[in-house]
Design a protein around this motif. Sequence first.
Motif, PDB file in Angstrom:
ATOM      1  N   TYR A 179       0.703  -1.142  -0.088  1.00 51.62           N
ATOM      2  CA  TYR A 179       0.102  -0.158   0.123  1.00 51.62           C
ATOM      3  C   TYR A 179       0.898   1.418  -0.175  1.00 51.62           C
ATOM      4  CZ  TYR A 179      -3.991  -3.233   1.541  1.00 51.62           C
ATOM      5  OH  TYR A 179      -4.890  -4.068   1.655  1.00 51.62           O
ATOM      6  N   GLY A 180       0.276   2.572  -0.334  1.00 54.97           N
ATOM      7  CA  GLY A 180       0.826   3.534  -0.349  1.00 54.97           C
ATOM      8  C   GLY A 180      -0.022   4.765  -0.195  1.00 54.97           C
ATOM      9  N   ILE A 181       0.352   5.984   0.263  1.00 53.99           N
ATOM     10  CA  ILE A 181      -0.685   6.908   0.408  1.00 53.99           C
ATOM     11  C   ILE A 181      -0.045   7.983  -0.543  1.00 53.99           C
ATOM     12  CG2 ILE A 181      -1.739   8.550   1.923  1.00 53.99           C
ATOM     13  CD1 ILE A 181      -1.171   6.753   4.355  1.00 53.99           C
ATOM     14  N   VAL A 182      -0.947   8.599  -1.310  1.00 57.30           N
ATOM     15  CA  VAL A 182      -0.584   9.538  -2.305  1.00 57.30           C
ATOM     16  C   VAL A 182      -1.946  10.525  -2.531  1.00 57.30           C
ATOM     17  CG1 VAL A 182       0.930   8.189  -3.487  1.00 57.30           C
ATOM     18  CG2 VAL A 182      -1.213   7.963  -4.229  1.00 57.30           C
ATOM     19  N   TYR A 183      -1.709  11.453  -3.375  1.00 57.14           N
ATOM     20  CA  TYR A 183      -2.728  12.190  -3.707  1.00 57.14           C
ATOM     21  C   TYR A 183      -3.729  11.502  -4.831  1.00 57.14           C
ATOM     22  CZ  TYR A 183      -0.446  15.913  -1.513  1.00 57.14           C
ATOM     23  OH  TYR A 183       0.485  16.516  -0.870  1.00 57.14           O
ATOM     24  N   SER A 184      -4.975  11.843  -5.032  1.00 53.52           N
ATOM     25  CA  SER A 184      -5.702  11.015  -5.736  1.00 53.52           C
ATOM     26  C   SER A 184      -5.348  11.198  -7.401  1.00 53.52           C
ATOM     27  CB  SER A 184      -7.126  11.524  -5.836  1.00 53.52           C
ATOM     28  OG  SER A 184      -7.511  13.019  -6.067  1.00 53.52           O
ATOM     29  N   THR A 185      -4.882  12.576  -7.571  1.00 49.45           N
ATOM     30  CA  THR A 185      -4.166  12.795  -8.947  1.00 49.45           C
ATOM     31  C   THR A 185      -3.242  11.941  -9.333  1.00 49.45           C
ATOM     32  OG1 THR A 185      -3.058  14.605  -8.023  1.00 49.45           O
ATOM     33  CG2 THR A 185      -5.104  15.047  -8.990  1.00 49.45           C
ATOM     34  N   ASP A 186      -2.201  11.702  -8.639  1.00 52.91           N
ATOM     35  CA  ASP A 186      -1.045  10.577  -8.630  1.00 52.91           C
ATOM     36  C   ASP A 186      -1.451   9.272  -8.940  1.00 52.91           C
ATOM     37  OD1 ASP A 186       1.091  12.506  -7.749  1.00 52.91           O
ATOM     38  OD2 ASP A 186       0.096  12.258  -5.884  1.00 52.91           O
ATOM     39  N   ALA A 187      -2.402   8.809  -8.138  1.00 51.99           N
ATOM     40  CA  ALA A 187      -3.395   7.349  -8.615  1.00 51.99           C
ATOM     41  C   ALA A 187      -3.837   7.609  -9.928  1.00 51.99           C
ATOM     42  CB  ALA A 187      -4.062   7.134  -7.576  1.00 51.99           C
ATOM     43  N   LYS A 188      -4.413   8.619 -10.497  1.00 48.75           N
ATOM     44  CA  LYS A 188      -5.117   8.810 -11.658  1.00 48.75           C
ATOM     45  C   LYS A 188      -4.092   8.721 -12.872  1.00 48.75           C
ATOM     46  CE  LYS A 188      -8.657  11.276 -14.161  1.00 48.75           C
ATOM     47  NZ  LYS A 188      -9.613  12.411 -14.225  1.00 48.75           N
ATOM     48  N   VAL A 189      -2.924   8.976 -12.788  1.00 43.22           N
ATOM     49  CA  VAL A 189      -1.901   9.243 -13.843  1.00 43.22           C
ATOM     50  C   VAL A 189      -1.153   8.000 -13.795  1.00 43.22           C
ATOM     51  CG1 VAL A 189      -1.843  11.555 -13.638  1.00 43.22           C
ATOM     52  CG2 VAL A 189      -0.148  10.080 -12.662  1.00 43.22           C
ATOM     53  N   SER A 190      -1.275   7.228 -13.040  1.00 41.76           N
ATOM     54  CA  SER A 190      -0.537   5.764 -12.988  1.00 41.76           C
ATOM     55  C   SER A 190      -1.572   4.381 -13.569  1.00 41.76           C
ATOM     56  CB  SER A 190      -0.281   5.365 -11.651  1.00 41.76           C
ATOM     57  OG  SER A 190       0.704   4.165 -11.729  1.00 41.76           O
ATOM     58  N   GLN A 191      -0.965   3.710 -14.400  1.00 40.88           N
ATOM     59  CA  GLN A 191      -1.499   2.479 -14.873  1.00 40.88           C
ATOM     60  C   GLN A 191      -1.238   1.305 -14.381  1.00 40.88           C
ATOM     61  OE1 GLN A 191      -0.766   2.390 -19.184  1.00 40.88           O
ATOM     62  NE2 GLN A 191      -2.312   4.154 -19.581  1.00 40.88           N
ATOM     63  N   LYS A 192      -0.253   1.587 -13.081  1.00 38.64           N
ATOM     64  CA  LYS A 192       0.274   0.271 -12.486  1.00 38.64           C
ATOM     65  C   LYS A 192      -0.387   0.275 -10.991  1.00 38.64           C
ATOM     66  CE  LYS A 192       4.533   0.385 -15.049  1.00 38.64           C
ATOM     67  NZ  LYS A 192       5.902   0.399 -15.137  1.00 38.64           N
ATOM     68  N   VAL A 193      -1.367   1.180 -10.837  1.00 40.19           N
ATOM     69  CA  VAL A 193      -1.938   1.090  -9.300  1.00 40.19           C
ATOM     70  C   VAL A 193      -3.348   1.530  -9.271  1.00 40.19           C
ATOM     71  CG1 VAL A 193       0.239   2.210  -8.353  1.00 40.19           C
ATOM     72  CG2 VAL A 193      -1.775   3.537  -8.734  1.00 40.19           C
ATOM     73  N   LYS A 194      -4.011   1.124  -8.273  1.00 41.47           N
ATOM     74  CA  LYS A 194      -5.526   1.336  -8.147  1.00 41.47           C
ATOM     75  C   LYS A 194      -5.662   1.691  -6.982  1.00 41.47           C
ATOM     76  CE  LYS A 194      -6.128  -3.616  -7.030  1.00 41.47           C
ATOM     77  NZ  LYS A 194      -7.084  -4.826  -7.175  1.00 41.47           N
ATOM     78  N   THR A 195      -7.018   2.655  -6.798  1.00 40.58           N
ATOM     79  CA  THR A 195      -7.158   3.381  -5.468  1.00 40.58           C
ATOM     80  C   THR A 195      -8.084   2.473  -4.710  1.00 40.58           C
ATOM     81  OG1 THR A 195      -7.070   5.524  -6.477  1.00 40.58           O
ATOM     82  CG2 THR A 195      -8.383   5.234  -4.308  1.00 40.58           C
ATOM     83  N   VAL A 196      -7.596   2.177  -3.514  1.00 43.74           N
ATOM     84  CA  VAL A 196      -8.478   1.134  -2.635  1.00 43.74           C
ATOM     85  C   VAL A 196      -9.309   1.617  -1.597  1.00 43.74           C
ATOM     86  CG1 VAL A 196      -6.968  -0.973  -3.467  1.00 43.74           C
ATOM     87  CG2 VAL A 196      -6.570   0.441  -1.440  1.00 43.74           C
ATOM     88  N   GLY A 197      -9.083   2.911  -1.457  1.00 42.85           N
ATOM     89  CA  GLY A 197      -9.485   3.744  -0.322  1.00 42.85           C
ATOM     90  C   GLY A 197      -9.237   5.236  -0.184  1.00 42.85           C
ATOM     91  N   VAL A 198     -10.358   5.909   0.009  1.00 40.31           N
ATOM     92  CA  VAL A 198     -10.387   7.390   0.052  1.00 40.31           C
ATOM     93  C   VAL A 198     -10.321   8.069   1.642  1.00 40.31           C
ATOM     94  CG1 VAL A 198     -11.235   9.693  -0.605  1.00 40.31           C
ATOM     95  CG2 VAL A 198     -11.320   7.809  -2.148  1.00 40.31           C
ATOM     96  N   PHE A 199      -9.240   8.657   2.057  1.00 30.64           N
ATOM     97  CA  PHE A 199      -9.282   9.107   3.251  1.00 30.64           C
ATOM     98  C   PHE A 199     -10.583  10.082   3.582  1.00 30.64           C
ATOM     99  CE2 PHE A 199      -5.083   7.211   3.014  1.00 30.64           C
ATOM    100  CZ  PHE A 199      -4.728   6.975   4.375  1.00 30.64           C
ATOM    101  N   PRO A 200     -11.009  10.002   4.813  1.00 27.32           N
ATOM    102  CA  PRO A 200     -12.198  10.898   4.912  1.00 27.32           C
ATOM    103  C   PRO A 200     -11.726  12.497   5.096  1.00 27.32           C
ATOM    104  CG  PRO A 200     -11.990   9.173   6.693  1.00 27.32           C
ATOM    105  CD  PRO A 200     -10.996   9.028   5.750  1.00 27.32           C
ATOM    106  N   ALA A 201     -12.422  13.422   4.368  1.00 28.96           N
ATOM    107  CA  ALA A 201     -12.005  14.595   4.254  1.00 28.96           C
ATOM    108  C   ALA A 201     -11.807  15.307   5.693  1.00 28.96           C
ATOM    109  CB  ALA A 201     -13.208  15.199   3.366  1.00 28.96           C
ATOM    110  N   GLU A 202     -12.528  14.781   6.542  1.00 29.76           N
ATOM    111  CA  GLU A 202     -12.753  15.575   7.826  1.00 29.76           C
ATOM    112  C   GLU A 202     -11.145  15.274   8.644  1.00 29.76           C
ATOM    113  OE1 GLU A 202     -15.222  12.045   8.532  1.00 29.76           O
ATOM    114  OE2 GLU A 202     -14.828  13.332   6.904  1.00 29.76           O
ATOM    115  N   SER A 203     -10.558  14.182   8.243  1.00 32.23           N
ATOM    116  CA  SER A 203      -9.340  13.626   9.137  1.00 32.23           C
ATOM    117  C   SER A 203      -8.139  14.485   8.625  1.00 32.23           C
ATOM    118  CB  SER A 203      -9.195  12.227   8.474  1.00 32.23           C
ATOM    119  OG  SER A 203      -8.718  11.869   7.188  1.00 32.23           O
TER     120      SER A 203
END
Length: 254
Positions: free
Chosen positions: A187-211
């Motif tokens: 696993y890794g923690i990145v911004y959603s835009t980093d995940a979007k430009v990569s074809q080798k990873v997938k987003t498995v969770g979104v951190f709550p905005a209030e956190s």
Amino acid sequence: MKKLTKISTALFVVGLSVSSMSSAKVTVFAAASMTDALQQIAADYAKQNPKNEVVFSFASSSTLAKQVEEGAPADIFVSASNKWMKYLSEKNLTVKETEKTLAGNELVLIAPLKSAVDAVEISKGEWLDALKDSYLSVGDPAHVPAGQYAEEALTKLNLWDKVKERLARVKDVRGALALVERAETPYGIVYSTDAKVSQKVKTVGVFPAESYKPVVYPMALLKEHDNADSRDFLKYLGSDDAKKVLESYGFSVK
């Protein structure tokens, strides 16, 4: 103006390895997570302004801010957090009336594309079991904005103490992305835009905005290099055309 240290000079040269400084009109120091979007914006800008060349140095906002403080010849600074813009502003290195927010982002948990895991509930923390024999890829919370947002979010979710000894700390958010792309961490923690430009990873969770505090990208002209060309490109960054590009890469804009 202070002289660049050997280390800072080396980082600066590496950051500009794909561009030529000799013919540059506008030099932009920008957060690593902005790489793809800003390069596209600059390419579009070049079609309208072929004589105004724009070059970039992409790295952690903290690294770039320190380089600016030491005298690196940058015209524009785009940070991944208000902290480092404030750092330069308080040292009277920015043109204060040009400081404004360029875009926003959100924090996500990613996994290698071939991972058997497709989704997790981040707050429950069950995904941490995978770190018993491995590590969590993250920008170093000591100085990388993405890592600092990650620490803030994990602390808010009461998960920080469980994970802080299992971190693969890297120099910027794109480094965190790369480790997951190579499946060196589950696993890794990145911004959603980093995940979007990569074809080798997938987003498995979104951190709550209030956190965590809202992820914002402030930009500003740098006082020592305030000129017409840099002001023109800064203006373009705030244009509707540039906003469309930012949105296409997943950034939020106003």
